[in-house]
Design a protein around this motif. Structure first.
Motif, PDB file in Angstrom:
ATOM      1  N   SER A  64      83.532  79.655  85.461  1.00  0.00           N
ATOM      2  CA  SER A  64      82.679  80.497  84.626  1.00  0.00           C
ATOM      3  C   SER A  64      82.348  81.803  85.339  1.00  0.00           C
ATOM      4  N   ARG A  65      82.253  82.848  84.564  1.00  0.00           N
ATOM      5  CA  ARG A  65      81.927  84.158  85.120  1.00  0.00           C
ATOM      6  C   ARG A  65      80.444  84.305  85.387  1.00  0.00           C
ATOM      7  N   ARG A  66      79.672  83.351  84.913  1.00  0.00           N
ATOM      8  CA  ARG A  66      78.233  83.392  85.140  1.00  0.00           C
ATOM      9  C   ARG A  66      77.773  81.991  85.522  1.00  0.00           C
ATOM     10  N   ASP A  67      77.143  81.868  86.682  1.00  0.00           N
ATOM     11  CA  ASP A  67      76.608  80.574  87.111  1.00  0.00           C
ATOM     12  C   ASP A  67      75.354  80.235  86.316  1.00  0.00           C
ATOM     13  N   ASN A  80      69.704  80.898  79.935  1.00  0.00           N
ATOM     14  CA  ASN A  80      71.088  80.798  80.387  1.00  0.00           C
ATOM     15  C   ASN A  80      72.085  80.885  79.237  1.00  0.00           C
ATOM     16  N   TYR A  82      75.073  81.857  77.349  1.00  0.00           N
ATOM     17  CA  TYR A  82      76.339  82.493  77.701  1.00  0.00           C
ATOM     18  C   TYR A  82      77.466  81.727  77.024  1.00  0.00           C
ATOM     19  N   ILE A  92      81.863  90.758  80.414  1.00  0.00           N
ATOM     20  CA  ILE A  92      80.695  89.905  80.251  1.00  0.00           C
ATOM     21  C   ILE A  92      79.556  90.737  79.694  1.00  0.00           C
ATOM     22  N   ARG A  94      76.158  91.603  80.129  1.00  0.00           N
ATOM     23  CA  ARG A  94      75.297  91.491  81.304  1.00  0.00           C
ATOM     24  C   ARG A  94      73.854  91.141  80.954  1.00  0.00           C
TER      25      ARG A  94
END
Length: 95
Positions: A64-67, A80, A82, A92, A94
C-alpha cells in the motif's frame, strides 16, 4: 465502519489472494466473478498479491502507498480512509 481492511476482486477465473496487514498474513481462495472479504486492521504497512494457477497475476503484488496509522497529524480525526488498486494508481490523494 468497522476497523478492517476491505478487499474486493473482480476475476475471470479463481485465484488465491494473499493479504498482509501489519504482521498478520492471511490467504483466501477467491472465486471467479466478484469476491469480497475483510481482514482485521493492523497498524502499519499493507500488502496484497493475487495468484492464479501458480503465477502472480500481472505482477499484482503491491504494498500500500499509505500505511495505516493510529494517529492523525491534524488532531481532528483518524479514519484512515484510503482506496488502493492493483495495479496501483499513479498518484495518491494526499488529504
Amino acid at each position: 465502519m468497522a476497523d478492517e481492511v476491505f478487499i474486493v476482486t473482480i476475476l475471470k477465473s479463481p485465484a488465491t489472494v494473499y493479504v498482509q496487514s501489519s504482521c498478520e498474513a492471511k490467504t483466501y481462495n477467491a472465486k471467479a466473478g466478484i469476491w469480497s472479504h475483510s481482514v482485521p486492521i493492523g497498524i502499519g504497512r499493507q500488502s496484497f498479491k493475487v495468484v492464479c494457477e501458480g503465477k502472480t497475476v500481472n505482477s499484482l503484488y503491491r504494498i500500500s502507498r499509505r500505511d495505516i496509522t493510529n494517529t492523525y497529524p491534524y488532531s481532528i480525526y483518524n479514519f484512515n480512509a484510503y482506496i488502493g488498486t492493483l495495479p496501483a494508481e499513479a498518484s495518491i490523494n494526499r488529504l
